[in-house]
Scaffold this motif. Structure first.
Motif, PDB file in Angstrom:
ATOM      1  N   VAL A 219       0.808  -1.226   0.000  1.00 56.89           N
ATOM      2  CA  VAL A 219       0.000   0.000   0.000  1.00 56.89           C
ATOM      3  C   VAL A 219       0.842   1.278   0.000  1.00 56.89           C
ATOM      4  O   VAL A 219       0.286   2.376   0.039  1.00 56.89           O
ATOM      5  N   ASN A 220       2.162   1.155  -0.058  1.00 60.96           N
ATOM      6  CA  ASN A 220       3.031   2.340  -0.043  1.00 60.96           C
ATOM      7  C   ASN A 220       4.266   2.115  -0.904  1.00 60.96           C
ATOM      8  O   ASN A 220       5.350   2.617  -0.601  1.00 60.96           O
ATOM      9  N   ALA A 221       4.101   1.375  -1.976  1.00 61.93           N
ATOM     10  CA  ALA A 221       5.244   0.946  -2.781  1.00 61.93           C
ATOM     11  C   ALA A 221       6.010   2.120  -3.387  1.00 61.93           C
ATOM     12  O   ALA A 221       7.245   2.130  -3.386  1.00 61.93           O
ATOM     13  N   ALA A 222       5.309   3.101  -3.910  1.00 60.45           N
ATOM     14  CA  ALA A 222       5.994   4.209  -4.586  1.00 60.45           C
ATOM     15  C   ALA A 222       6.898   4.979  -3.634  1.00 60.45           C
ATOM     16  O   ALA A 222       8.032   5.327  -3.972  1.00 60.45           O
ATOM     17  N   ALA A 223       6.425   5.229  -2.419  1.00 62.20           N
ATOM     18  CA  ALA A 223       7.235   5.958  -1.438  1.00 62.20           C
ATOM     19  C   ALA A 223       8.429   5.130  -0.992  1.00 62.20           C
ATOM     20  O   ALA A 223       9.540   5.658  -0.823  1.00 62.20           O
ATOM     21  N   VAL A 259      -3.929  -3.686   5.959  1.00 59.75           N
ATOM     22  CA  VAL A 259      -3.452  -3.621   4.573  1.00 59.75           C
ATOM     23  C   VAL A 259      -4.609  -3.870   3.601  1.00 59.75           C
ATOM     24  O   VAL A 259      -4.795  -3.138   2.620  1.00 59.75           O
ATOM     25  N   LYS A 260      -5.414  -4.875   3.907  1.00 59.65           N
ATOM     26  CA  LYS A 260      -6.515  -5.198   2.999  1.00 59.65           C
ATOM     27  C   LYS A 260      -7.593  -4.111   3.014  1.00 59.65           C
ATOM     28  O   LYS A 260      -8.215  -3.823   1.976  1.00 59.65           O
ATOM     29  N   ALA A 261      -7.797  -3.488   4.160  1.00 58.94           N
ATOM     30  CA  ALA A 261      -8.764  -2.389   4.229  1.00 58.94           C
ATOM     31  C   ALA A 261      -8.313  -1.225   3.353  1.00 58.94           C
ATOM     32  O   ALA A 261      -9.127  -0.602   2.658  1.00 58.94           O
ATOM     33  N   ILE A 262      -7.021  -0.920   3.380  1.00 59.58           N
ATOM     34  CA  ILE A 262      -6.496   0.177   2.556  1.00 59.58           C
ATOM     35  C   ILE A 262      -6.657  -0.148   1.080  1.00 59.58           C
ATOM     36  O   ILE A 262      -7.071   0.697   0.279  1.00 59.58           O
ATOM     37  N   ILE A 263      -6.332  -1.377   0.702  1.00 54.89           N
ATOM     38  CA  ILE A 263      -6.485  -1.761  -0.708  1.00 54.89           C
ATOM     39  C   ILE A 263      -7.947  -1.669  -1.130  1.00 54.89           C
ATOM     40  O   ILE A 263      -8.277  -1.182  -2.226  1.00 54.89           O
ATOM     41  N   ALA A 264      -8.857  -2.130  -0.272  1.00 49.78           N
ATOM     42  CA  ALA A 264     -10.284  -2.082  -0.586  1.00 49.78           C
ATOM     43  C   ALA A 264     -10.750  -0.651  -0.815  1.00 49.78           C
ATOM     44  O   ALA A 264     -11.510  -0.357  -1.749  1.00 49.78           O
ATOM     45  N   ARG A 265     -10.283   0.251   0.045  1.00 52.67           N
ATOM     46  CA  ARG A 265     -10.673   1.654  -0.100  1.00 52.67           C
ATOM     47  C   ARG A 265     -10.136   2.244  -1.399  1.00 52.67           C
ATOM     48  O   ARG A 265     -10.854   2.952  -2.123  1.00 52.67           O
ATOM     49  N   THR A 267      -9.214   0.758  -4.172  1.00 56.42           N
ATOM     50  CA  THR A 267      -9.756   0.141  -5.387  1.00 56.42           C
ATOM     51  C   THR A 267     -11.260   0.274  -5.496  1.00 56.42           C
ATOM     52  O   THR A 267     -11.828   0.048  -6.570  1.00 56.42           O
ATOM     53  N   GLY A 268     -11.911   0.618  -4.379  1.00 55.27           N
ATOM     54  CA  GLY A 268     -13.361   0.642  -4.368  1.00 55.27           C
ATOM     55  C   GLY A 268     -13.967  -0.744  -4.422  1.00 55.27           C
ATOM     56  O   GLY A 268     -15.147  -0.912  -4.746  1.00 55.27           O
ATOM     57  N   ASP A 269     -13.161  -1.750  -4.067  1.00 53.82           N
ATOM     58  CA  ASP A 269     -13.591  -3.149  -4.131  1.00 53.82           C
ATOM     59  C   ASP A 269     -13.615  -3.724  -2.717  1.00 53.82           C
ATOM     60  O   ASP A 269     -12.584  -4.121  -2.182  1.00 53.82           O
ATOM     61  N   PRO A 270     -14.802  -3.778  -2.096  1.00 56.60           N
ATOM     62  CA  PRO A 270     -14.878  -4.227  -0.701  1.00 56.60           C
ATOM     63  C   PRO A 270     -14.472  -5.680  -0.496  1.00 56.60           C
ATOM     64  O   PRO A 270     -14.146  -6.062   0.635  1.00 56.60           O
ATOM     65  N   THR A 271     -14.467  -6.486  -1.551  1.00 57.26           N
ATOM     66  CA  THR A 271     -14.082  -7.887  -1.361  1.00 57.26           C
ATOM     67  C   THR A 271     -12.606  -8.031  -1.008  1.00 57.26           C
ATOM     68  O   THR A 271     -12.184  -9.086  -0.515  1.00 57.26           O
ATOM     69  N   TRP A 272     -11.828  -6.971  -1.202  1.00 63.43           N
ATOM     70  CA  TRP A 272     -10.429  -7.019  -0.778  1.00 63.43           C
ATOM     71  C   TRP A 272     -10.314  -7.172   0.744  1.00 63.43           C
ATOM     72  O   TRP A 272      -9.269  -7.568   1.254  1.00 63.43           O
ATOM     73  N   GLN A 273     -11.379  -6.871   1.453  1.00 61.87           N
ATOM     74  CA  GLN A 273     -11.339  -6.997   2.910  1.00 61.87           C
ATOM     75  C   GLN A 273     -11.536  -8.434   3.383  1.00 61.87           C
ATOM     76  O   GLN A 273     -11.414  -8.706   4.580  1.00 61.87           O
ATOM     77  N   ASN A 274     -11.851  -9.343   2.464  1.00 58.63           N
ATOM     78  CA  ASN A 274     -12.062 -10.732   2.858  1.00 58.63           C
ATOM     79  C   ASN A 274     -10.753 -11.354   3.352  1.00 58.63           C
ATOM     80  O   ASN A 274      -9.711 -11.241   2.702  1.00 58.63           O
ATOM     81  N   LEU A 275     -10.815 -12.001   4.495  1.00 55.65           N
ATOM     82  CA  LEU A 275      -9.694 -12.754   5.045  1.00 55.65           C
ATOM     83  C   LEU A 275     -10.188 -14.139   5.423  1.00 55.65           C
ATOM     84  O   LEU A 275     -11.361 -14.330   5.754  1.00 55.65           O
ATOM     85  N   ARG A 276      -9.291 -15.096   5.384  1.00 57.93           N
ATOM     86  CA  ARG A 276      -9.655 -16.440   5.812  1.00 57.93           C
ATOM     87  C   ARG A 276      -9.563 -16.539   7.342  1.00 57.93           C
ATOM     88  O   ARG A 276      -8.583 -16.071   7.925  1.00 57.93           O
ATOM     89  N   ALA A 288     -12.231   3.360   9.736  1.00 57.40           N
ATOM     90  CA  ALA A 288     -12.478   4.788   9.550  1.00 57.40           C
ATOM     91  C   ALA A 288     -11.361   5.627  10.178  1.00 57.40           C
ATOM     92  O   ALA A 288     -10.900   6.614   9.589  1.00 57.40           O
ATOM     93  N   LYS A 289     -10.918   5.226  11.360  1.00 59.85           N
ATOM     94  CA  LYS A 289      -9.828   5.947  12.023  1.00 59.85           C
ATOM     95  C   LYS A 289      -8.532   5.824  11.219  1.00 59.85           C
ATOM     96  O   LYS A 289      -7.799   6.811  11.045  1.00 59.85           O
ATOM     97  N   LEU A 290      -8.249   4.639  10.711  1.00 57.58           N
ATOM     98  CA  LEU A 290      -7.055   4.427   9.893  1.00 57.58           C
ATOM     99  C   LEU A 290      -7.084   5.314   8.657  1.00 57.58           C
ATOM    100  O   LEU A 290      -6.087   5.971   8.327  1.00 57.58           O
ATOM    101  N   TYR A 291      -8.219   5.367   7.977  1.00 54.73           N
ATOM    102  CA  TYR A 291      -8.325   6.188   6.774  1.00 54.73           C
ATOM    103  C   TYR A 291      -8.084   7.666   7.105  1.00 54.73           C
ATOM    104  O   TYR A 291      -7.396   8.377   6.356  1.00 54.73           O
TER     105      TYR A 291
END
Length: 304
Positions: A219-223, A259-265, A267-276, A288-291
């Protein structure tokens, strides 16, 4: 002790996307791997801790390796995690990684049995190397005792690198104790000791370290790439401060769900939040606090 490591720079332990039925979403995984390379990652440590690797079956990992190869992801950019508790599984995965053209593998110690001694771990690594029997094999030892409760001691690292020169060429230190990385870099010049936390990357680079393999590269590759390319001088200090601030924020939350919450936000794809299970998504109020915290960091950095 010297060794010519294959990898250097910023590597991502790639997060694994799951569908709503918790099956692996192969297409999104491949697309995300390509995206991370485009964003500046030098390599991909697929099947790392952030990948939920130990929630994936051997067959699922083999399928993902085949998918990456079929999609044209360069094998030399891959450092798959292949260490398991069962020697036959470790050998099978390591062989598959070599068939995919991987530049190296990240080897967890067999971690189910606790309080094993260095001799037992030495034999596990030796059997893996002997059975894979591939002169192109490059092993990076994965040292993460806070999770595995089993680790690669410095004397054992020295013994493996001395007995298998050109094969055991580096490690990833996720111990949380920078003195371990520093000890490797000072005692064994040329051995590729990656830090697992980018807050230590600049210090390690100053000692000749190769870089970082870090969850936040998802979630911070460029930096992170900018820091690796410009770590010296005043500009390096400024970038390092920003990178460390991002990491400190991430560390306030469970890493993989965050990490998955950030990616979901993004990409606009909530399924990124799925974890096993047993992992579960970040609760809404924490997300919300993290964002809010990340938005504030971005504003301070002048990137909106």
């Amino acid at each position: 002790m010297t060794a010519a490591g294959t990898f250097a720079g910023v590597l991502a332990p790639v997060a694994t996307p799951f569908k709503d039925d918790l099956s692996v979403d192969t297409d999104r995984f491949v697309a995300f791997c390509k995206q991370l390379l485009d964003e500046g990652c030098h390599g991909l440590a697929v099947f790392g801790t952030t990948s939920e690797a130990n929630s994936l079956s051997v067959d699922e990992k083999l399928d993902l390796l085949r998918a990456l190869k079929a999609a044209g992801v360069p094998g030399e950019k891959l450092m798959p995690g292949t260490g398991t508790c069962a020697l036959p599984d470790t050998v099978r995965l390591t062989r598959a990684a070599m068939e995919a053209g991987a530049g190296g593998v990240l080897l967890l110690p067999p971690f189910y049995f606790k309080k094993v001694d260095d001799e037992g771990l030495y034999r596990a690594a030796t059997e893996t190397i002997r059975r894979v029997e591939d002169p192109q094999l490059r092993i990076y030892l994965y040292h993460i005792p806070p999770i595995a409760q089993v680790g690669w001691s410095l004397p054992l690292v020295e013994r493996l690198a001395a007995d298998f020169p050109g094969t055991v060429v580096g490690l990833k230190d996720s111990s949380g104790d920078y003195s371990y990385t520093e000890g490797v870099l000072r005692r064994y010049p040329g051995f590729a000791a990656f830090v697992g936390n980018e807050r230590f990357m600049k210090d390690a680079l100053e000692l000749g370290g190769p870089g970082t393999i870090t969850a936040s590269a998802n979630v911070n590759a460029a930096a992170l790439r900018k820091l690796y390319d410009n770590w010296q001088g005043a500009e390096g200090e400024r970038i390092n401060d920003a990178v460390c601030a991002f990491r400190r924020t991430l560390e306030q939350y469970p890493t993989i769900p965050a990490v998955k919450a950030i990616i979901a936000r993004r990409t606009g794809d909530p399924t990124w939040q799925n974890l096993r299970p047993p992992l579960r998504p970040l609760p809404e109020e924490q997300a919300a606090k993290l964002y809010q915290q990340l938005d504030a960091l971005a504003a301070l950095a002048g990137v909106g």
